[in-house]
Design a protein around this motif. Structure first.
Motif, PDB file in Angstrom:
ATOM      1  N   LEU A 194      69.662  32.983  51.228  1.00 14.02           N
ATOM      2  CA  LEU A 194      68.355  33.187  50.782  1.00 14.02           C
ATOM      3  C   LEU A 194      67.472  32.004  50.157  1.00 14.02           C
ATOM      4  CD1 LEU A 194      68.623  36.957  49.511  1.00 14.02           C
ATOM      5  CD2 LEU A 194      67.439  36.064  51.496  1.00 14.02           C
ATOM      6  N   LEU A 195      68.538  31.461  49.072  1.00 14.64           N
ATOM      7  CA  LEU A 195      68.092  30.446  48.377  1.00 14.64           C
ATOM      8  C   LEU A 195      67.370  29.044  49.267  1.00 14.64           C
ATOM      9  CD1 LEU A 195      67.818  29.142  45.587  1.00 14.64           C
ATOM     10  CD2 LEU A 195      69.959  27.586  46.055  1.00 14.64           C
ATOM     11  N   ALA A 196      68.219  29.011  50.464  1.00 21.91           N
ATOM     12  CA  ALA A 196      67.876  27.850  51.255  1.00 21.91           C
ATOM     13  C   ALA A 196      66.525  28.096  51.968  1.00 21.91           C
ATOM     14  CB  ALA A 196      68.951  27.769  52.422  1.00 21.91           C
ATOM     15  N   TYR A 197      66.373  29.245  52.521  1.00 20.09           N
ATOM     16  CA  TYR A 197      65.089  29.807  53.099  1.00 20.09           C
ATOM     17  C   TYR A 197      64.029  29.654  51.921  1.00 20.09           C
ATOM     18  CZ  TYR A 197      61.703  31.612  56.034  1.00 20.09           C
ATOM     19  OH  TYR A 197      60.672  31.741  57.193  1.00 20.09           O
ATOM     20  N   THR A 198      64.008  30.174  50.840  1.00 17.78           N
ATOM     21  CA  THR A 198      63.191  30.067  49.706  1.00 17.78           C
ATOM     22  C   THR A 198      62.947  28.518  49.487  1.00 17.78           C
ATOM     23  OG1 THR A 198      64.211  31.977  48.635  1.00 17.78           O
ATOM     24  CG2 THR A 198      62.467  30.765  47.512  1.00 17.78           C
ATOM     25  N   THR A 199      63.932  27.621  49.293  1.00 16.14           N
ATOM     26  CA  THR A 199      63.628  26.315  49.107  1.00 16.14           C
ATOM     27  C   THR A 199      62.706  25.834  50.456  1.00 16.14           C
ATOM     28  OG1 THR A 199      65.708  26.087  48.364  1.00 16.14           O
ATOM     29  CG2 THR A 199      64.674  24.054  48.774  1.00 16.14           C
ATOM     30  N   LEU A 200      63.079  26.220  51.609  1.00 19.84           N
ATOM     31  CA  LEU A 200      62.369  25.686  52.912  1.00 19.84           C
ATOM     32  C   LEU A 200      60.965  25.946  52.830  1.00 19.84           C
ATOM     33  CD1 LEU A 200      63.914  26.360  56.353  1.00 19.84           C
ATOM     34  CD2 LEU A 200      61.690  26.336  55.795  1.00 19.84           C
ATOM     35  N   ALA A 201      60.686  27.462  52.385  1.00 23.24           N
ATOM     36  CA  ALA A 201      59.484  27.835  52.550  1.00 23.24           C
ATOM     37  C   ALA A 201      58.550  27.094  51.361  1.00 23.24           C
ATOM     38  CB  ALA A 201      59.407  29.401  52.076  1.00 23.24           C
ATOM     39  N   VAL A 202      59.024  27.044  50.234  1.00 18.22           N
ATOM     40  CA  VAL A 202      58.202  26.378  49.110  1.00 18.22           C
ATOM     41  C   VAL A 202      57.859  24.947  49.586  1.00 18.22           C
ATOM     42  CG1 VAL A 202      58.403  25.571  46.607  1.00 18.22           C
ATOM     43  CG2 VAL A 202      59.283  27.876  47.404  1.00 18.22           C
ATOM     44  N   ALA A 203      59.155  24.337  50.048  1.00 16.40           N
ATOM     45  CA  ALA A 203      58.685  23.046  50.369  1.00 16.40           C
ATOM     46  C   ALA A 203      57.813  22.916  51.436  1.00 16.40           C
ATOM     47  CB  ALA A 203      59.934  22.346  50.879  1.00 16.40           C
ATOM     48  N   ALA A 204      57.688  23.724  52.529  1.00 18.72           N
ATOM     49  CA  ALA A 204      56.809  23.682  53.466  1.00 18.72           C
ATOM     50  C   ALA A 204      55.244  24.192  52.903  1.00 18.72           C
ATOM     51  CB  ALA A 204      57.107  25.024  54.639  1.00 18.72           C
ATOM     52  N   ALA A 205      55.344  24.882  52.072  1.00 19.21           N
ATOM     53  CA  ALA A 205      54.039  25.312  51.386  1.00 19.21           C
ATOM     54  C   ALA A 205      53.349  24.193  50.800  1.00 19.21           C
ATOM     55  CB  ALA A 205      54.045  26.537  50.466  1.00 19.21           C
ATOM     56  N   VAL A 206      54.100  23.525  49.825  1.00 16.89           N
ATOM     57  CA  VAL A 206      53.854  22.223  49.195  1.00 16.89           C
ATOM     58  C   VAL A 206      53.303  21.157  50.057  1.00 16.89           C
ATOM     59  CG1 VAL A 206      54.773  20.233  47.728  1.00 16.89           C
ATOM     60  CG2 VAL A 206      55.279  22.612  47.157  1.00 16.89           C
ATOM     61  N   GLY A 207      54.101  21.075  51.277  1.00 12.64           N
ATOM     62  CA  GLY A 207      53.807  20.138  52.377  1.00 12.64           C
ATOM     63  C   GLY A 207      52.483  20.555  53.138  1.00 12.64           C
ATOM     64  N   LEU A 208      52.071  21.678  53.099  1.00 12.45           N
ATOM     65  CA  LEU A 208      50.808  22.247  53.787  1.00 12.45           C
ATOM     66  C   LEU A 208      49.572  21.826  52.664  1.00 12.45           C
ATOM     67  CD1 LEU A 208      51.414  25.624  55.597  1.00 12.45           C
ATOM     68  CD2 LEU A 208      50.813  23.325  56.532  1.00 12.45           C
ATOM     69  N   VAL A 209      49.962  22.238  51.390  1.00 15.12           N
ATOM     70  CA  VAL A 209      48.916  22.395  50.576  1.00 15.12           C
ATOM     71  C   VAL A 209      48.466  20.758  50.204  1.00 15.12           C
ATOM     72  CG1 VAL A 209      47.913  23.049  48.357  1.00 15.12           C
ATOM     73  CG2 VAL A 209      49.160  24.643  49.807  1.00 15.12           C
ATOM     74  N   TRP A 210      49.582  20.034  49.891  1.00 22.81           N
ATOM     75  CA  TRP A 210      49.341  18.689  49.343  1.00 22.81           C
ATOM     76  C   TRP A 210      49.741  17.568  50.392  1.00 22.81           C
ATOM     77  CZ3 TRP A 210      51.334  22.329  45.681  1.00 22.81           C
ATOM     78  CH2 TRP A 210      50.723  22.638  44.683  1.00 22.81           C
ATOM     79  N   ARG A 211      49.867  17.924  51.617  1.00 26.45           N
ATOM     80  CA  ARG A 211      50.118  17.087  52.645  1.00 26.45           C
ATOM     81  C   ARG A 211      50.996  16.033  52.280  1.00 26.45           C
ATOM     82  NH1 ARG A 211      45.863  16.646  57.273  1.00 26.45           N
ATOM     83  NH2 ARG A 211      44.844  18.802  57.073  1.00 26.45           N
ATOM     84  N   MET A 212      52.341  16.598  51.521  1.00 31.22           N
ATOM     85  CA  MET A 212      53.323  15.515  51.207  1.00 31.22           C
ATOM     86  C   MET A 212      54.422  15.493  52.299  1.00 31.22           C
ATOM     87  SD  MET A 212      55.034  16.436  47.445  1.00 31.22           S
ATOM     88  CE  MET A 212      53.776  16.225  46.228  1.00 31.22           C
TER      89      MET A 212
END
Lengths: 230, 247
Positions: free
Chosen positions: B70-88
């Motif tokens: 679960l932690l890895a999926y949450t990390t993945l999803a948060v990182a993905a959201a950050v990447g989508l929003v701030w194009r990082m």
């Protein structure tokens, strides 16, 4: 994208919706194909297992629901593909209207055109699996709600796989895990109805999931279409 | 604005590359110590369970793996959201690096759960809420990795798979609360009620150490994979060439 758009958003959505329905009416065979597939899949089970009514009644919810899920998946593949090839999708993007709204209209039309035939065919399949007539309303309502959720959530997958290679298998891989809960609750509600027990809980849950899908899925699908077209 | 500089620095591949390199040994050493203590304490020192006898000891691998899935999926999803929003770009690299690790821990959780289920429930597998939702999580990981590999263009792969990761996050609370929401065969939570733990200290402390160790192991693995991911993505960059030429 300069200047105010000539058509209001509801007007634009209505035109997208009308276009989908007209196109479907001109290619009527394409509407019938998923339904035929659905009826054929449900026929396979009595042939493969045994024609004994008590057994069929037990497996009927699962068979009908898996059939509906698979045939919905089949029709998802074409949801955006044709529009991508002939440039319609780009025109929607450039129209100056919010893309999510236009896609929502498209998905709603898709639900109407693929979901309603399945809802009408479901009693037929259920009757052949010796499901009692009392359970048919619950079955039809749950399939109607379920095909909506599958259509809206699946549209995200259809949009995501547009730009990639090997679309159709990948589409199933993406969409199936997301819609498994729908299958669980839909089949459970139908099963309860067949046993003559109250099934309202599952139906309400499906309705809640449908509302969530209608609200959020167009936004995700619009983001996915943008990624594909940029 | 000064409070945000740490966030802006995270967007820089050279900074993240160097920081990950510095952090990796720390994570790895503490993880080894914690897992070492946890396994020794759990497998050797702790008394057998009054009901489950020695079979309960698999919890020292099973529960931390499930937590990490679960932690890895949450990390993945948060990182993905950050990447989508701030194009990082770095955030997408984190998501790409986390997916295979998360999938492995999910598989490990299912495998150890299956081994535990055989003596306890008399069956390798049962279709109850927690097992099913954990299996769906594994399918989500596989779908995510399949989608990522379907694109030739890396940027497109990043952003498309990020949308899927964010959509799939609805599954995380369902798995976490499945034992409470449905009356399932899977036993209730043991650890996540620290006020009144349902274990004596001799069993609990090694378990908490395993949790800590597995989490740090995940962090160490993530750092290593992240560096590999950055190396591959930035192979044209001049800062990378200067690092390579220095050696």
């Amino acid at each position: 994208m300069t200047g105010a758009p000539v058509v209001s958003l509801p007007g634009a959505c209505a035109r997208v919706f009308g276009r989908e329905v007209r196109l479907a009416a001109r290619r009527f065979g394409q509407i019938l194909q998923p339904v035929t597939f659905f009826l054929m899949v449900t026929t396979l089970f009595p042939l493969a297992l045994s024609p004994e009514p008590s057994l069929l009644r037990n497996i009927a919810p699962g068979v009908v629901w898996v059939g509906a899920l698979l045939s919905s998946l089949l029709s998802l593949e074409a949801l955006f593909r044709v529009d991508l090839d002939d440039g319609t999708l780009e025109q929607l993007l450039l129209s100056g209207q919010p893309l999510a709204g236009l896609l929502a209209a498209k998905m709603l039309a898709h639900w109407l055109l693929t979901g309603v035939p399945l809802v009408l065919a479901a009693p037929l399949a259920a009757a052949s699996l010796s499901v009692p007539a009392d359970a048919l309303p619950v079955l039809m309502v749950s399939v109607a709600l379920g095909t909506g959720i599958i259509g809206f959530v699946g549209a995200i997958g259809a949009a995501l796989t547009l730009a990639g290679r090997r679309g159709s298998v990948l589409l199933s891989l993406l969409v199936l895990p997301l819609v498994m809960p729908v299958l669980i609750f839909g089949a459970r509600a139908t099963d309860l109805a067949i046993r003559g027990e109250p099934a309202a809980g599952g139906i309400w849950l499906l309705l809640a999931m449908l509302i969530l899908a209608i609200t959020l899925a167009p936004l995700a699908a619009a983001a996915a279409v943008r990624i594909c077209l940029e | 604005m000064a409070t945000w500089t740490w966030f802006h620095r995270l967007a820089s591949p050279p900074y993240v590359y160097r920081t990950a390199a510095t952090l990796t040994p720390w994570f790895a050493v503490v993880a080894a110590l914690a897992i070492g203590y946890g396994f020794f304490g759990g497998l050797v020192l702790a008394p057998p369970d009054y009901q489950q006898k020695d079979a309960f000891r698999i919890i020292y691998v099973h529960a931390p793996s499930a937590w990490l899935s679960l932690l890895a999926y949450t990390t993945l999803a948060v990182a993905a959201a950050v990447g989508l929003v701030w194009r990082m770009k770095v955030a997408h690299a984190v998501a790409a690096a986390a997916a295979p690790i998360g999938a492995s821990f999910t598989f490990l959780a299912l495998l150890t759960g299956s081994l535990w289920g055989k003596p306890m429930w008399g069956t390798w597998w049962t279709w109850d809420a927690r097992l099913t939702s954990e299996l769906i999580l594994l399918f989500l990981y596989l779908g995510y990795m399949a989608l990522r590999s379907a694109f030739d263009d890396r940027q497109r792969a990043d952003r498309a798979s990020a949308v899927l990761a964010v959509v799939g996050v609805v599954n995380v609370p369902i798995i976490h609360f499945s034992v409470t929401w449905w009356n399932s065969l899977h036993q209730g939570s043991t650890v996540m009620k620290l006020a009144k733990p349902s274990m004596p200290g001799s069993m609990l402390w090694p378990l908490l150490a395993s949790f800590l160790g597995f989490t740090l192991l995940f962090a160490a693995l993530l750092c290593v994979r992240l560096r590999a991911e950055i190396l591959e993505r930035e192979r044209q960059a001049s800062w990378l060439k200067s690092i390579v030429e220095k050696r």
